[in-house]
Design a protein around this motif. Structure first.
Motif, PDB file in Angstrom:
ATOM      1  N   ALA A 266       0.831  -1.205   0.000  1.00  0.00           N
ATOM      2  CA  ALA A 266       0.000   0.000   0.000  1.00  0.00           C
ATOM      3  C   ALA A 266       0.865   1.255   0.000  1.00  0.00           C
ATOM      4  CB  ALA A 266      -0.911   0.014   1.222  1.00  0.00           C
ATOM      5  N   ILE A 267       0.406   2.266  -0.731  1.00  0.00           N
ATOM      6  CA  ILE A 267       1.076   3.564  -0.785  1.00  0.00           C
ATOM      7  C   ILE A 267       0.346   4.511   0.159  1.00  0.00           C
ATOM      8  CG2 ILE A 267       1.584   5.564  -2.243  1.00  0.00           C
ATOM      9  CD1 ILE A 267       1.761   3.614  -4.618  1.00  0.00           C
ATOM     10  N   THR A 268       1.089   5.211   0.988  1.00  0.00           N
ATOM     11  CA  THR A 268       0.496   6.175   1.915  1.00  0.00           C
ATOM     12  C   THR A 268       0.483   7.559   1.276  1.00  0.00           C
ATOM     13  OG1 THR A 268       1.219   4.972   3.885  1.00  0.00           O
ATOM     14  CG2 THR A 268       0.701   7.310   4.154  1.00  0.00           C
ATOM     15  N   TYR A 269      -0.698   8.137   1.173  1.00  0.00           N
ATOM     16  CA  TYR A 269      -0.859   9.503   0.678  1.00  0.00           C
ATOM     17  C   TYR A 269      -1.045  10.377   1.908  1.00  0.00           C
ATOM     18  CZ  TYR A 269      -2.593  13.187  -2.542  1.00  0.00           C
ATOM     19  OH  TYR A 269      -2.765  14.341  -3.273  1.00  0.00           O
ATOM     20  N   MET A 270       0.041  11.014   2.337  1.00  0.00           N
ATOM     21  CA  MET A 270      -0.008  11.830   3.547  1.00  0.00           C
ATOM     22  C   MET A 270      -0.687  13.171   3.271  1.00  0.00           C
ATOM     23  SD  MET A 270       1.038  11.797   6.782  1.00  0.00           S
ATOM     24  CE  MET A 270       2.518  10.757   6.878  1.00  0.00           C
ATOM     25  N   VAL A 271      -1.712  13.470   4.049  1.00  0.00           N
ATOM     26  CA  VAL A 271      -2.401  14.754   3.975  1.00  0.00           C
ATOM     27  C   VAL A 271      -2.111  15.487   5.279  1.00  0.00           C
ATOM     28  CG1 VAL A 271      -4.642  15.918   3.895  1.00  0.00           C
ATOM     29  CG2 VAL A 271      -4.230  13.906   2.469  1.00  0.00           C
TER      30      VAL A 271
ATOM     31  N   GLY B  83      -4.707   4.480  -7.263  1.00  0.00           N
ATOM     32  CA  GLY B  83      -4.602   3.096  -6.815  1.00  0.00           C
ATOM     33  C   GLY B  83      -4.996   2.120  -7.897  1.00  0.00           C
ATOM     34  N   THR B  84      -6.007   2.501  -8.674  1.00  0.00           N
ATOM     35  CA  THR B  84      -6.473   1.620  -9.759  1.00  0.00           C
ATOM     36  C   THR B  84      -5.418   1.462 -10.842  1.00  0.00           C
ATOM     37  OG1 THR B  84      -8.789   2.237  -9.372  1.00  0.00           O
ATOM     38  CG2 THR B  84      -8.237   1.301 -11.522  1.00  0.00           C
ATOM     39  N   VAL B  85      -4.827   2.564 -11.284  1.00  0.00           N
ATOM     40  CA  VAL B  85      -3.857   2.488 -12.380  1.00  0.00           C
ATOM     41  C   VAL B  85      -2.529   1.860 -11.942  1.00  0.00           C
ATOM     42  CG1 VAL B  85      -4.856   4.427 -13.621  1.00  0.00           C
ATOM     43  CG2 VAL B  85      -3.026   4.853 -11.980  1.00  0.00           C
TER      44      VAL B  85
ATOM     45  N   SER C  73      -3.303  -0.369  -3.405  1.00  0.00           N
ATOM     46  CA  SER C  73      -4.131   0.579  -2.666  1.00  0.00           C
ATOM     47  C   SER C  73      -3.338   1.833  -2.301  1.00  0.00           C
ATOM     48  CB  SER C  73      -4.675  -0.079  -1.390  1.00  0.00           C
ATOM     49  OG  SER C  73      -3.619  -0.545  -0.579  1.00  0.00           O
ATOM     50  N   VAL C  74      -4.004   2.973  -2.336  1.00  0.00           N
ATOM     51  CA  VAL C  74      -3.415   4.240  -1.923  1.00  0.00           C
ATOM     52  C   VAL C  74      -4.256   4.729  -0.752  1.00  0.00           C
ATOM     53  CG1 VAL C  74      -2.824   6.590  -2.594  1.00  0.00           C
ATOM     54  CG2 VAL C  74      -2.643   4.746  -4.268  1.00  0.00           C
ATOM     55  N   VAL C  75      -3.641   4.770   0.418  1.00  0.00           N
ATOM     56  CA  VAL C  75      -4.358   5.053   1.659  1.00  0.00           C
ATOM     57  C   VAL C  75      -4.083   6.474   2.149  1.00  0.00           C
ATOM     58  CG1 VAL C  75      -4.729   4.313   4.035  1.00  0.00           C
ATOM     59  CG2 VAL C  75      -4.141   2.618   2.279  1.00  0.00           C
TER      60      VAL C  75
END
Length: 332
Positions: free
Chosen positions: A36-41, A61-63, A67-69
């Protein structure tokens, strides 16, 4: 002799294989591996960076086939989450939603923010730019910028104005207005736009500068009244809302603040990963649906190379350093 050559060749092959085994997967073109990739906000849920992050992460995440969390880490105008991201492994599994505050303003506003907005990160994408809009509660007695300034001038301490945090574009817009108009206000910082704008809607705070991404839906629903936008010209999405410069108030004829949203990765992230992220996110932003959403938010879509983003960011850091020094803006 032939046998010795075969042994030498085999040893060389094993050596190459061993060396390849030590090369990170991201450099071999196998990223992402399914992790999983973490998308930090660096702001709470509900704000501009969060809204854009969720829209982008779903499609990204689809491409990428993983998953991008979203991970919200708010505080100090985006500095808390940005510092955390700056210390993450530069392996392509951490990306950050950076903003004008976290990556241009804060370095001049805070004594220590724990990271360098330029040296600690590599730019991936400039999502877009958008002006800030001054809003008040729908039934507020203030209908024009002059009304706001007159009321604040007459009230001890001035009108209260919320922001997504000290150092954000919302805060700096207020400070610039105070500096240029000579009128005092009471700044009320929150940990993000979401809770801040809710208190404006409920009347707990008199007013707020906020990005059009967050404010527009509340203006359209009738919960907020738009007083003025900080762009040089009126927005197509809000044609009836005047600019600050159009207010006719002395000292505000050149008033302009444009916020921006971007995506960064920790410095040292492999170039192939940055290139892939840049390409895929650019495709997502170019879709008619995303273009429509951005324009609906009052944002101007951007199309820059990573080198152009880096140059743009440096210019923004320099610009706000000058503004903060000239206006003697200090974080309380």
């Amino acid at each position: 002799m032939q046998r010795r050559s075969l042994i030498t060749a085999a040893a060389a092959a094993l050596g190459i294989a061993a060396s390849l085994a030590t090369v990170p997967a991201t450099a071999q073109g196998t990223w992402p591996t399914g992790k999983a990739i973490t998308y930090m906000v660096p702001f709470p849920a509900g704000g501009t960076t969060d809204v854009l992050g969720r829209l982008i992460s779903q499609q990204l995440g689809t491409v990428l086939g993983t998953s991008v969390v979203i991970d919200n880490k708010g505080g100090a105008g985006g500095s808390v989450g940005s510092e955390i991201a700056s210390r993450a492994a530069p392996d392509g599994y951490t990306i950050l939603g950076g903003t004008i505050s976290s990556h241009a303003i804060n370095v001049s506003l805070y004594p220590k923010i724990g990271y360098d907005p330029i040296k600690s990160f590599s730019p991936v994408t400039l999502i877009g730019t958008n002006p800030v809009v001054l809003v008040v509660k729908a039934d507020s007695p203030y209908k024009t910028l002059k009304d706001v300034l007159d009321a604040s001038r007459a009230k001890p301490g001035g009108l209260s104005s919320a922001s997504a945090g000290s150092g954000t574009s919302q805060h700096l817009s207020l400070e610039l207005l105070a500096y240029k108009s000579g009128v005092k206000f009471t700044h009320v910082p929150y940990k993000g736009s979401g809770p801040a704008i809710q208190d404006v809607i409920s009347g707990q705070v008199d007013m707020m500068f906020d990005t059009t991404v967050v404010a527009a839906p509340h203006i359209q629903s009738g919960k907020l009244r738009a007083i003025a936008v900080t762009s040089a010209k009126r927005l197509a999405s809000m044609p009836d809302v005047p600019t600050v410069a159009e207010s006719g108030v002395q000292g505000l004829t050149d008033f302009e603040v444009v916020s921006w949203q971007a995506i960064f990765v920790p410095a040292g992230t492999p170039a192939p990963v940055i290139d892939r992220l840049h390409t895929e996110i650019a495709k997502i932003l170019a879709t008619p649906d995303m273009q429509g959403r951005l324009k609906g938010f009052g944002m101007e879509p951007a199309n820059m190379t990573t080198a152009q983003i880096a140059a743009f960011q440096k210019a923004e850091v320099d610009k706000w350093a000058q503004v903060i020094k000239a206006a003697n803006i200090k974080v309380e």
